[in-house]
Design an enzyme around this catalytic site. Structure first.
Site, short mmCIF file in Angstrom:
data_model
loop_
_atom_site.label_atom_id
_atom_site.label_comp_id
_atom_site.label_asym_id
_atom_site.label_seq_id
_atom_site.Cartn_x
_atom_site.Cartn_y
_atom_site.Cartn_z
N HIS A 34 38.62 -64.25 56.49
CA HIS A 34 37.58 -63.62 55.65
C HIS A 34 37.87 -62.16 55.30
O HIS A 34 37.27 -61.63 54.35
CB HIS A 34 36.22 -63.69 56.35
CG HIS A 34 35.67 -65.07 56.51
ND1 HIS A 34 35.55 -65.94 55.46
CD2 HIS A 34 35.23 -65.72 57.61
CE1 HIS A 34 35.04 -67.08 55.90
NE2 HIS A 34 34.84 -66.97 57.20
N ALA A 35 38.72 -61.49 56.04
CA ALA A 35 38.97 -60.07 55.78
C ALA A 35 39.54 -59.89 54.37
O ALA A 35 40.44 -60.61 53.95
CB ALA A 35 39.93 -59.50 56.81
#
Length: 390
Positions: A132-133
């Protein structure tokens, strides 16, 4: 020792710790490695500790100002105020955050380097998969996107076609965003429908940027999907696309949070189906990428009952010594589980299921079935861009 497989591991990855009460409890990593060792799989794969990703490596995906923000928050967690996604409920800052996140990223980059360089045919980093980063922000328990960094490193080393398949219950949004306009990377994500789960992205109409139409693939699964539907969706989409794309390396993300017991999502998959998908990923790598396969962990918050078994199966499959699902979990591991968590460990490596599914070609499309409608939406959105019939 089977040096055709590397297991990327450094005990210090358990320092990636958002604190008491946070769902991403690092005990899941330690218990996985102890189960791997209890089955002797650390003697079947070569255990390798790669160095942390340095700034120049992190900047293949992340902006320099973000890396500096992580470093500042790591040195002084109290200063994190929510900017850059740091200091939030999902991603609270903690001392040593930069070092721990960079170490996890380094394991995935090390896996990519070993597989591309021929030191290993397959490599596993179950501490990774932090998908998700984003380039300039943390999100969804993820500080540095090791999955995207592994892919970016493969491209830097000369790969021209890399496929990334993500079966975490959450959309692999950060990896998709990193390669949105890059036709050299095919990203495929099977996840719970964005109407019912974070990060509310991953619609079938998300198919890639103007320079890479058809390179992003999203299968948005209805809440409640179980083994048969999950496997049907995987096999209705992934094999045909990989056959058309012919990647030089297959990178896969195996979040265990699709499981029916996972507290943060709403699918109903078992350890047995998760094991079946890992087997399929190895087979697909053998068929389409010369066997070159990098497998990562990801989400998974049933940290005793599910995560260690699922990822031990993953390691075993990559190492070429699959664990019989009927095997009992070793006594020493059960004692370790109780000592560390005061919970009873699962007794077997199976949930007692025999995964099966209806093949797409054999059974066809049922318009009254929500799962089939999800699959058709994806095939219609993407398959023509890859020269395939929807």
């Amino acid at each position: 020792m089977n040096v055709r497989a590397h297991l990327m591991w450094d005990e210090a990855v358990t320092g990636y710790n958002f604190g008491p009460g946070h769902p991403m409890d690092p005990v899941r990593l330690g218990l996985t490695m102890r189960l791997v060792e209890a089955f002797g799989l650390d003697r079947e794969a070569k255990v390798v500790a790669a160095k942390p990703a340095g700034d120049s490596m992190l900047r293949l995906v992340h902006r320099p100002d973000y890396v500096e923000a992580v470093r500042r928050a790591s040195a002084d967690p109290a200063s994190a105020d929510g900017s850059y996604g740091l200091g939030t409920a999902d991603d609270p800052a903690f001392a040593g955050m930069h070092e721990a996140a960079a170490l996890i990223a380094g394991q995935s980059v090390g896996a990519a380097e070993a597989v591309w360089g021929g030191q290993a045919l397959r490599a596993v980093n179950f501490s990774g998969g932090l998908h998700h980063a984003m380039a300039g922000s943390a999100a969804g328990f993820c500080v540095y996107n090791d999955a995207a960094l592994a892919v970016a490193r493969l491209l830097e080393l000369g790969a021209q076609r890399v496929a990334y398949v993500d079966v975490d219950v959450h959309h692999g949004d950060g990896v998709q965003a990193a390669f949105w306009d890059d036709p050299r990377v095919l990203t495929i994500s099977l996840h719970e429908h964005p109407q019912t789960l974070f990060p509310q992205t991953g619609w079938p109409q998300e198919t890639g940027g103007p320079k890479a139409e058809g390179s992003a693939v999203n299968v948005a699964l209805p809440a409640g999907t179980g083994d048969a539907g999950w496997l049907r969706a995987f096999h209705a989409v992934v094999p045909e696309l990989l056959a058309a794309f012919q990647p030089e390396v297959l990178v896969t993300q195996h979040g265990a949070d699709t499981h029916i017991e996972d507290p943060l999502a709403h699918l109903a998959v078992t350890v047995d189906a998760q094991r079946a998908v890992a087997q399929s990923c190895r087979r697909l790598a053998d068929e389409h990428s010369g066997g070159r396969w990098i497998a990562l962990g990801g989400g998974g918050y049933a940290v005793v009952d599910v995560v260690p078994r699922t990822w031990t199966h993953l390691v075993a499959i990559a190492a070429g010594r699959p664990v019989d699902p009927q095997s009992e979990t070793p006594d020493e591991w059960r004692h370790e589980v109780y000592a560390r968590t005061r919970q009873q460990a699962p007794l077997r490596m199976t949930d007692g299921r025999e995964p099966s599914w209806r093949g797409w070609e054999e059974w066809g499309y049922d318009p009254d079935d929500a799962l089939d409608r999800a699959v058709v939406a994806t095939r219609r959105a993407v398959f023509p861009w890859q020269g395939l019939l929807p």
